[in-house]
Design a protein around this motif. Sequence first.
Motif, PDB file in Angstrom:
ATOM      1  N   VAL A 173     -60.188   5.631  32.098  1.00 25.73           N
ATOM      2  CA  VAL A 173     -60.182   4.645  31.011  1.00 25.73           C
ATOM      3  C   VAL A 173     -61.192   3.529  31.277  1.00 25.73           C
ATOM      4  CG1 VAL A 173     -58.750   2.939  29.790  1.00 25.73           C
ATOM      5  CG2 VAL A 173     -57.803   5.181  30.388  1.00 25.73           C
ATOM      6  N   MET A 174     -61.215   3.080  32.517  1.00 24.02           N
ATOM      7  CA  MET A 174     -62.083   1.957  32.844  1.00 24.02           C
ATOM      8  C   MET A 174     -63.557   2.361  32.883  1.00 24.02           C
ATOM      9  SD  MET A 174     -60.056  -0.589  33.131  1.00 24.02           S
ATOM     10  CE  MET A 174     -61.030  -1.857  33.919  1.00 24.02           C
ATOM     11  N   GLU A 175     -63.816   3.458  33.580  1.00 24.73           N
ATOM     12  CA  GLU A 175     -65.218   3.811  33.817  1.00 24.73           C
ATOM     13  C   GLU A 175     -65.836   4.568  32.647  1.00 24.73           C
ATOM     14  OE1 GLU A 175     -65.309   5.886  37.540  1.00 24.73           O
ATOM     15  OE2 GLU A 175     -64.391   4.192  38.587  1.00 24.73           O
ATOM     16  N   ARG A 176     -65.089   5.488  32.094  1.00 22.78           N
ATOM     17  CA  ARG A 176     -65.682   6.314  31.025  1.00 22.78           C
ATOM     18  C   ARG A 176     -65.254   5.877  29.634  1.00 22.78           C
ATOM     19  NH1 ARG A 176     -65.129  10.974  29.778  1.00 22.78           N
ATOM     20  NH2 ARG A 176     -63.038  11.399  30.549  1.00 22.78           N
ATOM     21  N   LYS A 177     -64.399   4.877  29.596  1.00 27.87           N
ATOM     22  CA  LYS A 177     -63.862   4.380  28.322  1.00 27.87           C
ATOM     23  C   LYS A 177     -63.099   5.490  27.598  1.00 27.87           C
ATOM     24  CE  LYS A 177     -65.841   0.440  28.995  1.00 27.87           C
ATOM     25  NZ  LYS A 177     -64.985  -0.549  29.683  1.00 27.87           N
ATOM     26  N   ALA A 178     -62.489   6.353  28.394  1.00 29.04           N
ATOM     27  CA  ALA A 178     -61.693   7.424  27.786  1.00 29.04           C
ATOM     28  C   ALA A 178     -60.369   6.855  27.288  1.00 29.04           C
ATOM     29  CB  ALA A 178     -61.430   8.511  28.808  1.00 29.04           C
ATOM     30  N   THR A 179     -59.709   7.624  26.464  1.00 27.20           N
ATOM     31  CA  THR A 179     -58.397   7.230  25.964  1.00 27.20           C
ATOM     32  C   THR A 179     -57.385   8.227  26.491  1.00 27.20           C
ATOM     33  OG1 THR A 179     -59.422   6.422  23.948  1.00 27.20           O
ATOM     34  CG2 THR A 179     -57.037   6.800  23.874  1.00 27.20           C
ATOM     35  N   ALA A 180     -56.323   7.692  27.084  1.00 23.43           N
ATOM     36  CA  ALA A 180     -55.281   8.590  27.585  1.00 23.43           C
ATOM     37  C   ALA A 180     -54.025   8.391  26.754  1.00 23.43           C
ATOM     38  CB  ALA A 180     -55.008   8.314  29.050  1.00 23.43           C
ATOM     39  N   VAL A 181     -53.476   9.473  26.307  1.00 30.52           N
ATOM     40  CA  VAL A 181     -52.198   9.394  25.588  1.00 30.52           C
ATOM     41  C   VAL A 181     -51.183  10.113  26.463  1.00 30.52           C
ATOM     42  CG1 VAL A 181     -50.961   9.928  23.458  1.00 30.52           C
ATOM     43  CG2 VAL A 181     -53.425   9.492  23.385  1.00 30.52           C
ATOM     44  N   VAL A 182     -50.185   9.374  26.891  1.00 32.18           N
ATOM     45  CA  VAL A 182     -49.202   9.974  27.786  1.00 32.18           C
ATOM     46  C   VAL A 182     -47.811   9.849  27.171  1.00 32.18           C
ATOM     47  CG1 VAL A 182     -50.544   9.599  29.886  1.00 32.18           C
ATOM     48  CG2 VAL A 182     -48.994   7.828  29.105  1.00 32.18           C
ATOM     49  N   THR A 183     -47.023  10.862  27.405  1.00 33.10           N
ATOM     50  CA  THR A 183     -45.663  10.807  26.862  1.00 33.10           C
ATOM     51  C   THR A 183     -44.663  10.857  28.000  1.00 33.10           C
ATOM     52  OG1 THR A 183     -45.249  13.174  26.733  1.00 33.10           O
ATOM     53  CG2 THR A 183     -46.415  12.192  24.878  1.00 33.10           C
ATOM     54  N   SER A 184     -43.523  10.318  27.738  1.00 32.17           N
ATOM     55  CA  SER A 184     -42.425  10.424  28.690  1.00 32.17           C
ATOM     56  C   SER A 184     -41.133  10.076  27.980  1.00 32.17           C
ATOM     57  CB  SER A 184     -42.650   9.491  29.875  1.00 32.17           C
ATOM     58  OG  SER A 184     -41.563   9.587  30.753  1.00 32.17           O
TER      59      SER A 184
END
Lengths: 303, 715
Positions: A173-184
């Motif tokens: 997220v920080m370096e590549r500006k990716a978006t993570a969607v996590v479920t729990s």
Amino acid sequence: MITASFVTKRFDDTVALQKLNCTIPEGCVYGLVGSNGSGKSTLLRLISGIYRPEEGKITIDDQEVFDNPAVKNRIVFVPDELYFLPHANLRRMEQLYASVYEHFSLERFETLLKEFSLNPDKPLNTFSKGMRRQAATILALSCCADYILFDETFDGLDPVMRNLVKNLLYNEVMERKATAVVTSHSLRELEDTCDQLALLHKGGIIFESDVDHLKTSLFKVQIAFSDDYGRERFDGVEMLSYEKQGSVATMIVRGDRGETEAKLKALAPVLFEVLPLSLEEVFVYEMGQRGYEFSEVLKQEVK
Amino acid sequence: MKKLIHPGFFREIFRQLRGKGLVATFILAGLNLVFFSIYLTRDPVKASIGHFDARLMVAPMLIMLYVFVPVMVFGAYRWLNKRVESDFYHAIPLTRTQIYATTSAAIFLWLSIALGSYAVVHAILRTAFGLPINWLLFLCVFVNMLIAMIEIVAAFSIGLSLCGRGFTAFFQSIAVLFLPRVILTVFWILTEVDSGFTLPFSMILPFFNPEYNIAATPIHSLIYGINYANPLAMLYSLVMSTGLLLLGGVAFRKRKSELAEIPYASKVLQAATRVMFGMPQLLSVTVILNVWLRYGWDEDFMPREILIPLVMTSILFSFIFYCLYELISSRKMKKVVKAMPGYVLCLALSAFFIFVPFWVGKARTLTPISAEKIKSFRISNESTILIPSNISGSETWSDYVLYHHTFSDTKANALIANQSKEDCKNQQKGDEVNITGMERIIVNDGGLFRKMVNLPADYSYSLINFKEAFLKICKNDPAFTEKVAAYPKGQITYYAQGLSLSEAREVGRLFREDYEKLTDEQRMSLIGSYGTVIDVVQSKSPIALSIGLYGSYGTENYTATYRINELTPNAAKAMLGYLNARNAETVKKELKTLVEWMEHPKNDPAFDRFNVGTRYVDQWNLWNYEDQKKFATPKEAHPDEYMLLKALSEAPMTDDPSHCVTFSIVSYEMSSLTSVKTQIAAAGFAVDDTLLAYIELWIASEDSTEEFPFEVLDL
């Protein structure tokens, strides 16, 4: 940016998602929490283009996902139940992923292998549950996708590996500006991981907020005065709950912490203490405000 | 536009199918060896000649089609039936079209490898054994198999795309592949079974011709065989296979990912499959009732007290199977109950089979053709034999010429027109016609489609007269005679009883040289072998020799037998030379044994028997119980035969065809409990003119009941 607009998904007579709307911004870790059957996995499968919604649409940067390889190339999905090719090892999986995912990085794959200390030549069906999840994580992260979808992300990982995965996610997220969607289904699991949280219940998002804001905007105050007092003394302070035992009052307050502190101190209390709330406590109060019973919404949590 | 076939994904699917593909390849190669051994041992003469037997070549490929192709398709798409796997494949960044096309390509490549290796091994085996190959037919068979393969892959892809469980996917694929064909075939059989003069549906639209759907053909072939060299059938099947493959693609694209582990998506196909399960139990009753409608009730054939319980039992069983399929596929009793009313479709289809073919058959058989409209006609090879001759190789060169010749004769036209009227009358009366051995005449009346007139083999209704007259006209057609008399074309190999392959080839070469010098009339007299020929002039030649040949012309195999006699002196001389060199001593020994036996017989005559010329001489005939009561020895009982045999046993051997008689010994040897081996030896004996004349007379009288006039023989 992932946008779900009035998305409805049915399985025969069962409605999994009902006119769901949500927006997942870029460059964040977005948590989806909800009890079993709330629609978390269905939403992820819709986002990853596995399912097609019956109504509404799911777009990524205004492009529909379903059967659209250009968009799907920017997404990688790690499901709750993992699947690997029959009799495959990580090398073979890498070959398939490298051939279908345009941005797959072999260099990153090798680096991650070292970090997780997995043998890429060993058949995956000999791996433990946790190792299989590590393998899936390695493959997913090697795809260098813009959107990384994890369903029940940390299921089966030991604490050390959980931290490693979390750190890797942050880096993405920080370096590549990716978006993570996590479920729990566990709020505690996501508490220290996500930037944003959404609570799914019966096929709809009933609550969505920035985690930092949630944590700072709601806090517990213990206060006491030398004289007898009532709730009316705190007019002007937004209270979600108020309890008084003897001379000590405990309240959950929403608002700017500094302003509220100043306002309450001005009342000259003999005891004044501000306590932080856990995310779970925040959810309990926020749900209560919206008319939901938290224990009903997150059944697993109260067990 | 992205590539339709994704290389990386293709590599992976191809790899996943490797086990199945290799097993298929090795099993096919193994079957190749097994069937080739059967081919070599079943008919060693044919095998040594290298006659092409498509049945033995095709059998392993049919196993491949109906076993390996479904296994391969199920293997490639098994992920469609598992939710976790389905999610995995649907998540990867490929379009569904790419996944379908790539998977299909991987399946086709493996199947092609298996099929190709089979072809290569087959070709190697034939080459290794020095057996010639009809490459055109060889190619046709493989093209047929490839087309059938596409069709089966497509049908199973459709089934898998429309279902989320293996069980339903399998049976729905079967329904896609066979149900329309079974319905058409049953309809076709019930409509055409007794049609005399017809315009068959199979002639109108390829769709109605079961032969034209190659993948489904084996059902039809159980009754009628397969013609692997029918270009229209290939084209039709290719178009249909491609259509089904595209349909499979559409079904795959439209398939919901969440269908995995759910029995079926298509309610229509599920209903059709249920009907498919319910129909077979009703079929026998359907046919009985159809026949009843057609020919009236026959109490002897089926008493009513049996019919009613039979119908009820069939319906009950049919209903049980119908419901059972739904129960197994959906695993829900609620769905079974919901499906129950649909059972009426089974009954409706049965009713359709009972009535509609009858009405259609009745309606279309009542239009006779007039003689004036007949422009030309030809004899069809479709119905005279149960298995098409280009597979069995039983077609003769004369048949080949007959079936490929177009006749035009006004007298014959009139006969055909009369026959068609006769057939229509018989149809109206509901007379049954025996289709076995039926001849078909294909009539061109200038219309878009050819019409057929059937000549049933039943010799009632004066058909025999018609046939004789008709065939006489055909045989007198000079163009036809010229073609028949011409030496057979194409790839030819020879065989002859008692000769080695190389000797037969040499005799065949000399025969051809002799044959080319003859007139058409002389050539016609040589067609066929002694004792079996009914349609050529009876030869008076005592040389009962013949040369057989197997040929392949175009995509068809044929056989031919030619007599060898004084008209073909070089061939006769060579053949007698070979036979004498090999058999002279044996023949003489056998004859002497016979003569000795006639002088000193055993008490119980054995079952050995001898040929003299083309006639058998059984020991029993020379020494039966009546003879034994009256005479001391067979010599006394049959002095003339004794003298003839003694003279022959002492006669010198010759290869001069003009002063020679061939002599064959046939003996039987038990080689196992189930088979009897026949050993045939033949040799030429030199005989003087007097003996020759009497032997000629004897041979000429073979069809008469008169005894040979031994009393005039003065030896």
